[in-house]
Design a protein around this motif. Structure first.
Motif, PDB file in Angstrom:
ATOM      1  N   CYS A  44      23.804  17.220  58.250  1.00 56.03           N
ATOM      2  CA  CYS A  44      23.355  16.644  56.981  1.00 56.03           C
ATOM      3  C   CYS A  44      21.838  16.779  56.874  1.00 56.03           C
ATOM      4  CB  CYS A  44      23.768  15.177  56.892  1.00 56.03           C
ATOM      5  SG  CYS A  44      23.230  14.346  55.377  1.00 56.03           S
ATOM      6  N   ARG A  94      28.696  14.432  49.589  1.00 54.03           N
ATOM      7  CA  ARG A  94      29.699  13.553  50.198  1.00 54.03           C
ATOM      8  C   ARG A  94      29.351  13.192  51.640  1.00 54.03           C
ATOM      9  NH1 ARG A  94      35.026  16.933  49.316  1.00 54.03           N
ATOM     10  NH2 ARG A  94      33.554  18.518  50.064  1.00 54.03           N
ATOM     11  N   GLN A  95      28.331  13.848  52.199  1.00 51.06           N
ATOM     12  CA  GLN A  95      27.866  13.478  53.530  1.00 51.06           C
ATOM     13  C   GLN A  95      26.982  12.236  53.505  1.00 51.06           C
ATOM     14  OE1 GLN A  95      26.055  17.360  54.487  1.00 51.06           O
ATOM     15  NE2 GLN A  95      27.462  17.480  56.223  1.00 51.06           N
ATOM     16  N   VAL A  97      25.665   8.510  53.143  1.00 48.94           N
ATOM     17  CA  VAL A  97      26.275   7.196  53.374  1.00 48.94           C
ATOM     18  C   VAL A  97      25.429   6.138  52.663  1.00 48.94           C
ATOM     19  CG1 VAL A  97      27.308   7.833  55.569  1.00 48.94           C
ATOM     20  CG2 VAL A  97      24.994   6.899  55.526  1.00 48.94           C
ATOM     21  N   HIS A 109      31.058   6.705  52.984  1.00 46.31           N
ATOM     22  CA  HIS A 109      30.497   7.900  52.366  1.00 46.31           C
ATOM     23  C   HIS A 109      30.602   7.823  50.848  1.00 46.31           C
ATOM     24  CE1 HIS A 109      29.893  10.285  56.078  1.00 46.31           C
ATOM     25  NE2 HIS A 109      30.931   9.600  56.534  1.00 46.31           N
ATOM     26  N   CYS A 165      21.352  10.352  54.872  1.00 40.37           N
ATOM     27  CA  CYS A 165      22.203  10.972  55.877  1.00 40.37           C
ATOM     28  C   CYS A 165      22.516   9.975  56.988  1.00 40.37           C
ATOM     29  CB  CYS A 165      21.510  12.201  56.460  1.00 40.37           C
ATOM     30  SG  CYS A 165      21.421  13.611  55.331  1.00 40.37           S
TER      31      CYS A 165
END
Length: 440
Positions: A44, A94-95, A97, A109, A165
């Motif tokens: 990420c 989508r990586q 958080v 996520h 990330c």
């Protein structure tokens, strides 16, 4: 009693079904927007220029409860995604958080979503710079949630939302003087509904089912030490059951009429009921606040419940030796809850007191940890071993307690009406009987 048990079961199933149906309906409504889990791990890296700008809830307010979904606007997100696709880089939104007050919520996520926002002419336009997150507490994010809950006020938590990330820092906010904030309400309608269910169960059990905590055996039969023929014997007597009105109307409403000469309360059954209600109540409270009905129970709570279940079962085997008149459970008449569970026919004994104080101590620790962290506490193996030793000590010494039922109540009552006289001592020259006197 059978009708009361049916009534209790019916009310419990209705209220519990209501809670489950309402929450499953809410979950099903948002199931299509649940963030997907990444199947292929990637490195990420956040492109420069991304900034967190705004946060809203699905209800377009800044007030949510745990388990709800929020949407965070990241300035430049759609452009960075298109550039990454065109350049063949590894950036995937989508990586990212969720970060709350700088604490990373691992495994929470984001999922890209499209939000209709008002434009310059007040018309709705499409904005694809948003990420959706669900405020759920996973095993990996539990430590962060515990920290956030520890700094909460009485009813809610005010937090700053951020994204970034995993295992790194959150990206900057667009306006440091006015960061994206929202409020997490802890005592929502779901909490009050679960609390109402718990109070209903406790009140119904107290009103109609509390006699299930008493020792088994014949009602109103008790043992008493008496001296007969120069010998101290433990004999059995029977007292008639009586009802007596309570002084307070409130007590009368919650407990009903007072019944005299009932069997004493059982320590092992009361201990099992204590842990059953404590674990079940904690489960409802945690679910009512967090909205997560899975992964609440842990191994330690199940071990505690198992230890007390085995203790109650072992006590029932000890009490059940012999016929019904020889059951140890009916060796006294109730003199009050605490007096019953701490005493046998000889009074208060230490092994009962030891079991009682350790149960209360571990129970208080259990409640404090649930209130503090909204999770079942993880007990040390030494503490669980101590609880097991205390239970084993109680069972071992419970078998040494004196049997209460030594004689049949009916035969005892006959003996009390015509007590047997002691035999005279044997004489070497007994006097001759006067047989010349005619009988009558």
């Amino acid at each position: 009693m059978y009708k009361n048990a049916k009534r209790f079961t019916t009310i419990f199933l209705l209220v519990f079904s209501l809670i489950v149906s309402i929450n499953f309906a809410v979950i099903a409504q948002d199931s299509s927007d649940v963030p997907s889990v990444l199947t292929s791990p990637q490195v990420c890296s956040v492109p420069p220029g991304l900034k967190t700008q705004q946060v809203i809830a699905d209800n377009d307010r800044n007030q949510v409860k745990m388990g709800d979904r929020i949407r965070v606007r990241v300035e430049g997100l759609s452009a960075a995604t298109r550039n990454a696709t065109a350049n063949g880089t590894s950036f995937d939104p989508r990586q990212l958080v969720l970060y709350l007050d700088g604490y990373e919520l691992e495994d929470v996520h984001g999922e890209p979503v499209i939000v209709m926002v008002p434009g310059k002419d007040q018309r709705k336009i499409v904005d694809d710079n948003w990420l959706a997150f669900r405020l759920e507490r996973t095993d990996s994010s539990q430590a962060a949630w515990n920290t956030l809950l520890g700094q909460a006020s009485r009813y809610s938590i005010n937090v700053i939302a951020g994204v970034g990330c995993p295992k790194k820092l959150a990206i900057p906010v667009s306006n440091p003087l006015s960061p994206p904030k929202f409020k997490i309400v802890l005592l929502s309608w779901r909490f009050w509904l679960c609390l109402l269910l718990l109070l209903t169960i406790v009140l119904i059990f107290t009103r109609y089912c509390r006699n299930a905590l008493r020792s088994p055996g014949i009602e109103g039969v008790y043992s008493q030490q008496e001296v007969i023929g120069g010998q101290e014997l433990l004999i059995t007597k029977k007292a008639a059951l009586q009802k007596e009105a309570r002084k307070s109307r409130i007590t009368q409403f919650f407990l009903g009429r007072k019944k005299l000469n009932k069997n004493p309360f059982s320590l092992s059954i009361s201990q099992l009921a204590f842990w059953t209600f404590l674990i079940f109540g904690s489960y409802l409270i945690i679910y009512g606040i967090t909205g997560n009905y899975a992964n609440i129970l842990n191994r330690q709570s199940l071990i505690l419940l198992g230890i007390n279940s085995v203790t109650a079962f072992g006590t029932s085997l000890i009490d059940g030796q012999g016929n019904e008149e020889n059951r140890k459970g009916s060796q006294d008449i109730s003199e009050g809850f605490f007096s019953d569970i701490l005493s046998d026919v000889n009074g208060v004994n230490f092994h009962r007191f030891q079991t009682f104080i350790w149960t209360v101590a571990i129970g208080l620790f259990f409640v404090l940890e649930v209130i503090k962290n909204l999770a079942m506490p993880t007990f040390d193996d030494t503490l669980l071993t101590l609880q097991g030793i205390s239970a084993a000590t109680y069972l071992g010494l419970r078998g040494q307690e004196q049997h209460g039922m030594t004689k049949n109540p009916e035969s005892t009552s006959k003996e009390n009406n015509s007590p047997e006289q002691p035999l005279p001592p044997k004489q070497d020259n007994p006097p001759e009987s006067d047989s010349s006197i005619p009988p009558g």
